[in-house]
Design an enzyme around this catalytic site. Structure first.
Site, PDB file in Angstrom:
ATOM      1  N   CYS A  65      23.344  53.002  14.310  1.00  0.00           N
ATOM      2  CA  CYS A  65      23.862  54.185  13.610  1.00  0.00           C
ATOM      3  C   CYS A  65      23.885  53.954  12.117  1.00  0.00           C
ATOM      4  CB  CYS A  65      25.262  54.504  14.121  1.00  0.00           C
ATOM      5  SG  CYS A  65      26.061  55.881  13.280  1.00  0.00           S
ATOM      6  N   CYS A  68      27.851  54.032   9.098  1.00  0.00           N
ATOM      7  CA  CYS A  68      28.599  52.992   8.389  1.00  0.00           C
ATOM      8  C   CYS A  68      27.616  51.969   7.831  1.00  0.00           C
ATOM      9  CB  CYS A  68      29.590  52.293   9.331  1.00  0.00           C
ATOM     10  SG  CYS A  68      30.886  53.377   9.994  1.00  0.00           S
ATOM     11  N   PHE A 269      39.785  72.245 -10.355  1.00  0.00           N
ATOM     12  CA  PHE A 269      39.026  71.980  -9.129  1.00  0.00           C
ATOM     13  C   PHE A 269      40.013  71.820  -7.964  1.00  0.00           C
ATOM     14  CE2 PHE A 269      36.625  70.248 -12.712  1.00  0.00           C
ATOM     15  CZ  PHE A 269      35.394  70.884 -12.574  1.00  0.00           C
ATOM     16  N   ASP A 337      40.291  67.044 -10.131  1.00  0.00           N
ATOM     17  CA  ASP A 337      39.664  66.500  -8.916  1.00  0.00           C
ATOM     18  C   ASP A 337      38.265  67.097  -8.758  1.00  0.00           C
ATOM     19  OD1 ASP A 337      39.101  65.323  -6.500  1.00  0.00           O
ATOM     20  OD2 ASP A 337      40.439  66.603  -5.324  1.00  0.00           O
ATOM     21  N   CYS A 363      35.624  60.814  -6.848  1.00  0.00           N
ATOM     22  CA  CYS A 363      34.860  60.248  -5.737  1.00  0.00           C
ATOM     23  C   CYS A 363      33.587  59.564  -6.234  1.00  0.00           C
ATOM     24  CB  CYS A 363      34.527  61.328  -4.704  1.00  0.00           C
ATOM     25  SG  CYS A 363      33.538  62.692  -5.340  1.00  0.00           S
TER      26      CYS A 363
END
Length: 417
Positions: A65, A68, A269, A337, A363
């Site tokens: 997968c 991750c 935001f 944000d 982020c």
């Protein structure tokens, strides 16, 4: 030809990097590995000398997968690596800041995920893509997502059978809410009467709160409610939501500390009110967000809640029309944000304002550091940074940072080097 390589560091995407550069997935710094170089990638990798930070991946799907990237690394290693990514981004801008202890969400707590689903000869399959591939890997024992979200995988397969083209795939956003799963599908066939009827039947059969197809709500058994403080909000289909409850709580705690006893707060935001609505328990909040649907959801949640101070929600594109210093006058603190691109135009306006405190949630360490440089140059002090790891075992990094016009306030001291 098989060649030997020493892994020098991890890149920002979590791959090991050897001289060349050559990128080797699922490797760690200090390891000696052997493999076949294809372009800039090392394939057919064999670990000759493992790192002491190497661990057995907790998920049986880890090798196949692509969801991750770092399950082969110890938790302590990943935590330090993510802290170092932020510190390096700041250093590139000539900045430094005290780094608070990282807050890492527990396994099986992701409440929102986008899975892919496609039809097969025998039915359908749903899951995450294999690394660097469009092959779908089924994930029945995924250690990342909430078990309620994992239970939506059979629904994703049924949706593919009902509405995916024969050769294409659909993207299914699954979100855990207080009233069941909220499901939003994109990439499917255009709806018609028979398809809508089938989709409504699937929503009933699987007991989902809401099912949307290409942004259109097909069925809503119950409002898919999210709690932001004491307020209850029904976001638009597929709307942004912090990835884990723990992560959201950690970011909110940081924001609360930074804004302190501010009486009037501007939330830039704002989304559907992740920070605006809890902060309204103590302060008046002016919330701005480019998506009008999110603002409507925020406003409805505020009007239905009890005991909150006034929240004014405005739909406004802050990339094209940032709040200027005159509009920021009168506020005691700002919450920022932005998406991954950062908030270059809005930060330039904040830098010219008289706002005393700014809570910056990011982020993307690179765009955060760029924006931090502008604020520090304008006289703000970067008091501290806290990494919040909501995306466990991935290369994704989130943070909250405290800026203040006055060094030594409760937000901390100077960060300029």
């Amino acid at each position: 030809m098989i060649t030997e390589h020493e892994i020098l560091r991890l890149g920002h995407q979590g791959d090991g990097v050897a001289l060349g550069p050559v990128y080797a997935p699922a490797t760690l710094p200090g390891e000696t590995v052997r493999g076949v170089v294809s372009g800039s990638q090392l394939t057919q990798i064999r670990i000759e000398t493992p790192s002491p930070d190497r661990v057995q991946p907790p998920c049986q799907h880890a090798k196949s997968c692509g969801g991750c990237q770092l399950q082969h690394a110890s938790d302590a290693f990943v935590a330090q690596w993510k802290q170092d990514i932020v510190a390096t981004a700041l250093d590139a801008q000539g900045l430094a800041a005290p780094m608070r202890a990282i807050q890492t969400s527990a396994a099986r707590t992701r409440r929102r995920a986008v899975v892919s689903a496609r039809r097969t000869k025998k039915g359908a399959m749903a899951g995450f893509h294999a690394r660097g591939s469009d092959v779908i890997v089924q994930i029945p024992d995924c250690q990342l997502v909430d078990s309620r979200l994992r239970a939506g995988l059979p629904l994703a397969e049924a949706l593919a059978v009902a509405g995916a083209s024969r050769k294409g795939e659909i993207s299914v956003t699954l979100t855990v809410t207080e009233n069941g799963l909220d499901v939003a599908v994109s990439g499917g066939k255009p709806t018609d009467g028979p398809l809508e009827a089938t989709l409504a039947q699937l929503a009933e059969r699987f007991g989902v709160a809401r099912l949307a197809w290409e942004g259109e709500v097909i069925a809503m058994r119950q409002p898919p409610v999210q709690g932001f403080g004491t307020a209850k909000v029904t976001p638009p289909p597929g709307a942004f939501l912090q990835a884990t409850p723990e992560g959201e709580a950690a970011l909110l705690a940081g924001v609360r500390e930074i804004v302190g006893n501010a009486a009037r707060i501007v939330d830039l935001f704002s989304g559907c009110g992740t920070f605006s609505l809890p902060l309204a328990e103590q302060a008046e909040v002016f919330a701005l967000e480019g998506d009008a649907g999110m603002i409507r959801a925020l406003d409805h949640g505020w009007r239905q809640a009890q005991g909150l101070k006034k929240v004014t929600g405005i739909a406004r594109d802050l990339f094209r029309r940032p709040l200027v210093p005159q509009e920021l006058a009168g506020f005691d603190a700002a919450v920022l944000d932005p998406p991954r691109a950062g908030a270059e135009a809005q930060v330039a306006a904040l830098a010219e304002s008289s706002l005393e405190r700014i809570a910056y949630v990011s982020c993307n360490p690179v765009t955060f550091a760029r924006d931090a440089r502008v604020l520090v140059d304008a006289g703000y002090h970067l008091a501290w940074v806290q990494v919040v790891d909501q995306f466990r075992w991935s290369s994704h990094i989130e943070l909250v940072a405290a800026f203040s016009r006055t060094a030594g306030q409760e937000t901390g001291g100077s960060a300029q080097m």
